[in-house]
Design an enzyme around this catalytic site. Structure first.
Site, PDB file in Angstrom:
ATOM      1  CE1 TYR A  16      18.713  -9.951  -9.646  1.00 49.66           C
ATOM      2  CE2 TYR A  16      19.975  -9.641  -7.646  1.00 49.66           C
ATOM      3  CZ  TYR A  16      18.917 -10.227  -8.319  1.00 49.66           C
ATOM      4  OH  TYR A  16      18.079 -11.069  -7.638  1.00 49.66           O
ATOM      5  CE1 TYR A 143      13.428 -10.515  -7.504  1.00 51.55           C
ATOM      6  CE2 TYR A 143      13.454 -11.068  -5.167  1.00 51.55           C
ATOM      7  CZ  TYR A 143      13.967 -11.219  -6.441  1.00 51.55           C
ATOM      8  OH  TYR A 143      15.004 -12.081  -6.656  1.00 51.55           O
ATOM      9  CG  ASP A 237       7.792 -13.834  -0.666  1.00 57.72           C
ATOM     10  OD1 ASP A 237       8.560 -14.039   0.295  1.00 57.72           O
ATOM     11  OD2 ASP A 237       8.197 -13.652  -1.827  1.00 57.72           O
TER      12      ASP A 237
HETATM   13  C1  PLP Z   1      14.909 -12.256  -1.639  1.00 60.36           C
HETATM   14  C2  PLP Z   1      13.472 -12.561  -1.841  1.00 60.36           C
HETATM   15  C3  PLP Z   1      13.064 -13.696  -2.563  1.00 60.36           C
HETATM   16  C4  PLP Z   1      14.033 -14.610  -3.262  1.00 60.36           C
HETATM   17  O1  PLP Z   1      14.882 -15.262  -2.371  1.00 60.36           O
HETATM   18  P1  PLP Z   1      16.254 -15.911  -2.925  1.00 60.36           P
HETATM   19  O2  PLP Z   1      16.817 -16.614  -1.750  1.00 60.36           O
HETATM   20  O3  PLP Z   1      17.092 -14.765  -3.385  1.00 60.36           O
HETATM   21  O4  PLP Z   1      15.887 -16.829  -4.032  1.00 60.36           O
HETATM   22  C5  PLP Z   1      11.705 -13.928  -2.676  1.00 60.36           C
HETATM   23  N1  PLP Z   1      10.804 -13.122  -2.110  1.00 60.36           N
HETATM   24  C6  PLP Z   1      11.155 -12.034  -1.400  1.00 60.36           C
HETATM   25  C7  PLP Z   1      10.106 -11.196  -0.769  1.00 60.36           C
HETATM   26  C8  PLP Z   1      12.504 -11.712  -1.244  1.00 60.36           C
HETATM   27  O5  PLP Z   1      12.860 -10.605  -0.556  1.00 60.36           O
END
Ligand code: PLP
Length: 417
Positions: A16, A143, A237
């Site tokens: 980034y 995200y 997630d």
């Molecule tokens: C960090 C994150 C991801 C991605 O995980 P990586 O290990 O960086 O690929 C996906 N979803 C959420 C909510 C995150 O905080």
């Protein structure tokens, strides 16, 4: 310790980062507890637990020992056709710790890949029943990762992947059902498009990388009810929220909502090893059982169920049982609420919010992240503001005076001291 023979930007490509104007990152030589030890001898208190992973602090001796034991036995072995105890034990323990019948665990190595697998499971759940559904519903400020499928379900306007608009498949991105109006809009969208939609995906209670935005458990309850009403799958997630960050082991527990598929990573190994898990309910899993070999889940990363990572994750779960992590999170929440309130009066601050071990100072405008970060480092703290937020997500083992140091540093920097 000298860094002059290796620390330069000649070959590395940073995350980034606009490399044209990039500054040298801060060199760290070791870490312990909540402290990062820098090459020049200084120490920083880590206010963000290495991107939300180091929930027990760094180098917890118990996790270190368990990793060392596994390292001597076998750091890795392929997961296709061969089995190892750490992964099978971990799957059993995650299934027991998660609510409802989230019983079937698929291991990968990063959060983005765990989400990819969740999306693939959802699409194939329908394909295995003769239905082709290619769309996902996600939410503003979401995200879910940096890979192609996950970029497509991040916030397309404000998110960090907006450049890729038009390259990625279009998905439905809308507001969380946090008001009557937004509820109705989502209800309408789902009703209109339900035959096309494979799943709805959300970060429960806190949208992290999209701006540390909070919502109430009621929003999740409503989201689940909408998915049920339209016969749609819900993916949660919990890569940021999982393992105590919001005050309960998993954020979905606060709403009493059991998703169809749940993603874990970040704090899964206590911040020691890359590992992730995609966990499905019995109902999802059963749709992959068939006499047709093509109905199987065709996925299997090379380092899947990495034994060192699984050993670390088992050790981390042991610590959640033997040490008072959730009580520590509750104490952090109280202290953050008390102390960050002082920031409310500072110039440019819109509001202050706390949920579990997450404290956020919401600014009116995007901040100069690089400049602020340098100010915090000068004061002995690792705090990494982004967009229009300054936040702390400390390791849960942080002591009261160390946390006060972090909140005081924010208050001072905001007031120009
Ligand atoms: C960090 C994150 C991801 C991605 O995980 P990586 O290990 O960086 O690929 C996906 N979803 C959420 C909510 C995150 O905080």
């Amino acid at each position: 310790m000298t860094t002059s023979d290796w620390l330069n930007l000649n070959h590395i490509w940073l995350p980034y980062t606009q490399m044209k104007t990039a500054q040298l990152p801060v060199p760290v030589v070791s870490a312990r507890g909540v402290h990062l030890h820098l090459a020049d001898g200084r120490e920083l208190i880590d206010g963000i637990a290495s991107w939300w992973t180091a929930c027990h602090g760094y180098n917890h001796p118990y996790v270190q020992t368990k990793i060392a034991e596994q390292l001597k036995k076998m750091p890795h072995v392929m997961f296709g056709g061969l089995a190892h105890e750490p992964a099978y034990r971990l799957a059993q323990r995650l299934a027991a710790a998660l609510p409802g019948d989230l019983n079937r665990v698929f291991f990968t190595e990063s959060g983005s890949v765990a989400v990819e697998v969740a999306l693939k499971m959802a699409v194939q759940f329908w394909l295995n029943q003769g239905q082709r559904r290619t769309k996902f519903v996600s939410f503003r400020h979401a995200y879910h990762g940096d890979t192609f499928a996950t970029m497509a379900i991040c916030d397309p306007e404000e998110g960090m992947h907006k450049l890729f608009h038009g390259v990625l498949p279009d998905q439905f991105v809308t507001a969380l059902p946090d008001s009557k109006e937004n509820h109705n809009a989502l209800d309408h969208l789902l009703a209109q498009n339900r035959k096309e939609i494979a799943a709805v995906i959300a970060e429960p209670l806190i949208q992290a990388a999209g701006g540390m935005k909070f919502h109430d458990p009621e929003v999740l309850i409503d989201l689940k009810a909408l998915c049920d009403r339209h016969g749609l799958l819900l993916i949660l997630d919990e890569i940021f929220t999982g393992f105590g960050r919001t005050g309960t082991m998993f954020a979905c527990e606060q709403a009493g909502v059991v998703p169809d598929i749940l993603c874990l990573s970040k704090a899964l190994t206590g911040g020691t090893m890359p590992l992730a898990a995609t966990v499905a309910t019995n109902r999802i899993y059963e749709k992959f059982l068939s006499d047709d070999p093509e109905a199987a889940l065709m996925h299997g990363p090379t380092y899947m169920a990495y034994p060192l990572g699984c050993a670390a994750a088992n050790a981390s779960l042991d610590l959640f049982e033997s040490e008072p992590r959730l009580r520590q999170v509750a104490a952090i929440a109280t202290q953050l609420t008390d102390e960050l309130a002082l920031c409310r009066q500072a110039p440019g601050v819109r509001d202050v919010r706390v949920k579990g071990a997450v404290g956020v100072v919401q600014m009116d405008q995007p901040v100069d992240a690089v400049k602020l970060r340098a100010r915090f480092v000068e004061k002995g703290f690792w705090i990494k503001p982004f967009a229009d937020v300054i936040y702390i997500t400390p390791p849960f083992v942080i002591e009261e005076r160390e946390l006060s140091g972090l909140t005081r540093a924010i208050e001072e920097v905001l007031n120009g001291r």
